[in-house]
Design a protein around this motif. Structure first.
Motif, short mmCIF file in Angstrom:
data_model
loop_
_atom_site.label_atom_id
_atom_site.label_comp_id
_atom_site.label_asym_id
_atom_site.label_seq_id
_atom_site.Cartn_x
_atom_site.Cartn_y
_atom_site.Cartn_z
N PHE A 1 46.32 79.73 42.66
CA PHE A 1 45.30 80.77 42.50
C PHE A 1 45.20 81.22 41.04
O PHE A 1 44.09 81.37 40.50
N LEU A 2 46.34 81.44 40.39
CA LEU A 2 46.31 81.88 38.99
C LEU A 2 45.71 80.80 38.09
O LEU A 2 45.02 81.11 37.11
N PHE A 3 45.96 79.54 38.43
CA PHE A 3 45.33 78.45 37.68
C PHE A 3 43.81 78.52 37.84
O PHE A 3 43.06 78.36 36.86
N ALA A 4 43.35 78.76 39.06
CA ALA A 4 41.91 78.87 39.29
C ALA A 4 41.33 80.06 38.54
O ALA A 4 40.27 79.96 37.91
N ALA A 5 42.04 81.22 38.60
CA ALA A 5 41.53 82.43 37.96
C ALA A 5 41.57 82.34 36.44
O ALA A 5 40.69 82.88 35.75
N LEU B 1 38.77 96.87 48.76
CA LEU B 1 39.03 98.31 48.75
C LEU B 1 38.86 98.89 47.36
O LEU B 1 38.26 99.96 47.18
N PHE B 2 39.41 98.22 46.35
CA PHE B 2 39.27 98.71 44.97
C PHE B 2 37.81 98.74 44.55
O PHE B 2 37.36 99.66 43.86
N GLY C 1 39.46 93.19 39.66
CA GLY C 1 38.90 91.90 39.30
C GLY C 1 39.70 90.74 39.85
O GLY C 1 39.14 89.81 40.46
N ILE C 2 41.02 90.78 39.69
CA ILE C 2 41.83 89.65 40.13
C ILE C 2 41.91 89.57 41.64
O ILE C 2 41.88 88.50 42.24
#
Length: 576
Positions: free
Chosen positions: A16-20, A80-81, A286-287
């Motif tokens: 996921f972090l690689f995608a983001a 929610l955020f 955002g994340i």
């Protein structure tokens, strides 16, 4: 050694972090919205694309998501955020002003859409109960994607954003009744439906009242205590408690999580902690929203879509066309002019994330057969993927209909203000400046990092907020783009210089007046971009010299002339 489940979690987190951090920025470089980038990444890395090939090519396990369901709770936090931050931008007064659009446009859009979609489902062979479930599931729209797109395009506070939010709020209110209906399908004969409905209504009203009472009478006090006790760390913890706690209260009553988060944002938006909270939560939102959009992409069943492409594409086209027409009519009657109604209708035409919840609940109790459930999920997912494209199309059509007439932008927050003065630092000096220029009817927005000073200023009627004026995000929220003057009154050398530099980078043409500790500090502030600098040491020395001359018997005019000459010389030296 880590447990197998932990290994999968860590590996999925890395994917996921690689995608983001890598894949989505590439899409952004290609001018695609971040929403589309995350959804495409979810499709590619999900169980129906690369994940389906891991049996043949084991190395693909390291570049695909193995457990999509594990990300669901974190993805929900992103939604929610988003709703919490939207609530911060509104107020109960503004929300009450939207009541016609919320209940008029929202009710008409949801009701007629559910009837039309449900009727079509019944005509093609579904049972009455299954057809109603289908209509209710696909009638609603995607709060997360629509509002995120509007925020990215800076339209959330404009009429189209207000109209879309009005309809989406009504849809959030419908969450509980829809889930109750799905449960009714499986009720035994003779069950007291009226009692169940009354109980649900009572629980919902009580939940909302509990949130309002806590917010009105306890929220500001709790935030002031956290700020005084330890600053931003405690404030962040309390903010998270507010968001998740309010969502949990509404969820317990059968309402949507998003509705509770929105109410919490409304309440906190009326306090002095509004802008600091916005800036602190933005990266988390955002994340986590990115994770949510990826889960939407991962839910698209590509084999099912490819197995019946004509059926799914035909259903998708029918859904979008029907909801587009119904949404436009509802918005035109209750929300605003034709161009704005068309623009909002394009955004609201696709299905939303709630469709997957309804489909899963109905399938679990046997109210919805597996085959139509799969087709519905595929249609819903594809329609959500098209929201950015439809939004762009709606904007183009609305712009052409408006012609050369500029869109009217409502003043919603400080970022829209023009000609006001921003005062950074609102202690004794800052309030003295505010009193003098305020007497001349200048509009003032004050930023202060001391919770105590902010509380006192708010009690005195000033528009003061907790925030660091050295941060561009805070300056943007305070309306830096439209400010006519920036005044820095803080006495800390480094803080003052950072604030001057930050504002000068945003608005180099706007005058900056800053308070300096001494001559050296004044030179640094001028180098950072301050146009006029007032050194404390010079002014204090001049005032003391004037008092001394008075004691020696000099008359008022002589003292004033002597001080004026010395002041000019001192400021000339400070400028060199």
């Amino acid at each position: 050694m880590a447990e197998p489940g932990h290994d999968i979690l860590i590996k999925d987190t890395l994917v996921f972090l690689f995608a983001a951090g890598v894949v989505v920025p590439v899409f952004r470089y290609l001018k695609l919205p971040a929403v589309v980038g995350f959804m495409i990444a979810g499709i590619a890395l999900g169980p129906f694309a690369l994940g389906s090939l891991t049996g043949q090519y084991h190395w693909l396990e390291y570049v695909s998501i193995s457990e999509p369901a594990a990300a669901a709770p974190f993805a929900e936090l992103g939604v929610l955020f988003l709703l919490f931050l939207l609530g911060l931008e509104f107020s109960f007064e503004k929300l009450w002003g939207l009541r016609r659009a919320v209940f008029g446009a929202g009710g008409l859009q949801a009701g007629i859409s559910a009837l039309a979609i449900g009727g079509a489902a019944w005509l093609i062979g579904l049972s009455p109960a299954a057809a109603i479930i289908c209509g209710l599931a696909l009638a609603l729209s995607s709060t997360a994607i629509v509002m995120q797109l509007l925020i990215e395009q800076k339209q959330a506070a404009q009429p189209v954003g207000r109209a879309a939010l009005s309809v989406l709020l009504f849809q959030d209110i419908l969450v509980a009744p829809i889930l109750i209906f799905v449960g009714f399908v499986n009720l035994e004969a003779g069950a007291n439906i009226t009692a169940v409905l009354l109980e649900a209504l009572f629980n919902g009203v009580v939940a909302i009242l509990v949130i309002l009472v806590i917010g009105r009478f306890g929220l500001r006090r709790m935030f002031r205590l956290a700020a005084a006790a330890g600053g931003r760390d405690f404030l962040m913890a309390l903010t998270l408690l507010t968001v998740v706690g309010a969502a949990a209260i509404t969820a317990t009553a059968g309402l949507s999580l998003a509705l509770g988060a929105f109410l919490a944002g409304l309440l906190l938006g009326e306090t002095e902690f509004k802008h600091q909270t916005e800036v602190d939560l933005e990266p988390f939102k955002g994340i986590l929203l990115g994770l949510f959009f990826m889960t939407v992409g991962m839910s698209l069943d590509l084999p099912s879509i490819l197995s019946q492409p004509l059926v799914i594409l035909g259903g998708l086209a029918a859904l979008l066309l029907a909801k587009l027409v119904i949404g436009f009519v509802a918005l035109r009657f209750f929300a605003g002019p034709t161009p704005m109604s068309i623009e909002a209708a394009f955004l609201l035409a696709p299905a939303g994330e709630f469709a997957f919840v309804v489909i899963a609940a109905a399938t679990a109790i046997g109210a919805l057969p597996a085959e139509p459930a799969g087709l519905m999920a595929a249609i819903a997912g594809l329609s959500m993927l098209l929201i950015p494209v439809l939004g762009k199309l709606g904007t183009l059509i609305a712009a052409r209909m408006r012609g050369e007439e500029p869109a009217h932008v409502l003043e919603e927050d400080f970022s829209e203000l023009e000609g006001h003065v921003i005062i950074a630092g609102f202690g004794r000096v800052g309030q003295a400046v505010a009193r003098i220029i305020g007497a001349e009817e200048a509009e003032i927005v004050a930023l202060e990092r001391s919770a105590y000073n902010v509380a006192r200023a708010r009690d005195a009627g000033w528009r003061a907020f907790l925030g660091d004026a050295a941060r561009p995000e805070i300056l943007h929220s305070a309306g830096a783009e439209g400010a006519s003057l920036f005044v820095v009154t803080v006495d800390d050398v480094n803080d003052a210089e950072a604030m001057v530099r930050a504002f000068h980078q945003l608005r180099p043409e706007v005058p900056i007046i800053a308070r300096a500790r001494d001559r050296e500090h004044a030179a640094r502030l001028q180098e950072a971009g301050a146009r006029d600098v007032i050194p404390d040491a010079i002014e204090s020395g001049l005032q003391m010299a004037g008092r001394t001359l008075h004691q020696f018997g000099y008359d008022e005019e002589t003292v004033r002339d002597r001080l004026a000459a010395e002041r000019d010389e001192e400021y000339r030296r400070a400028a060199t």
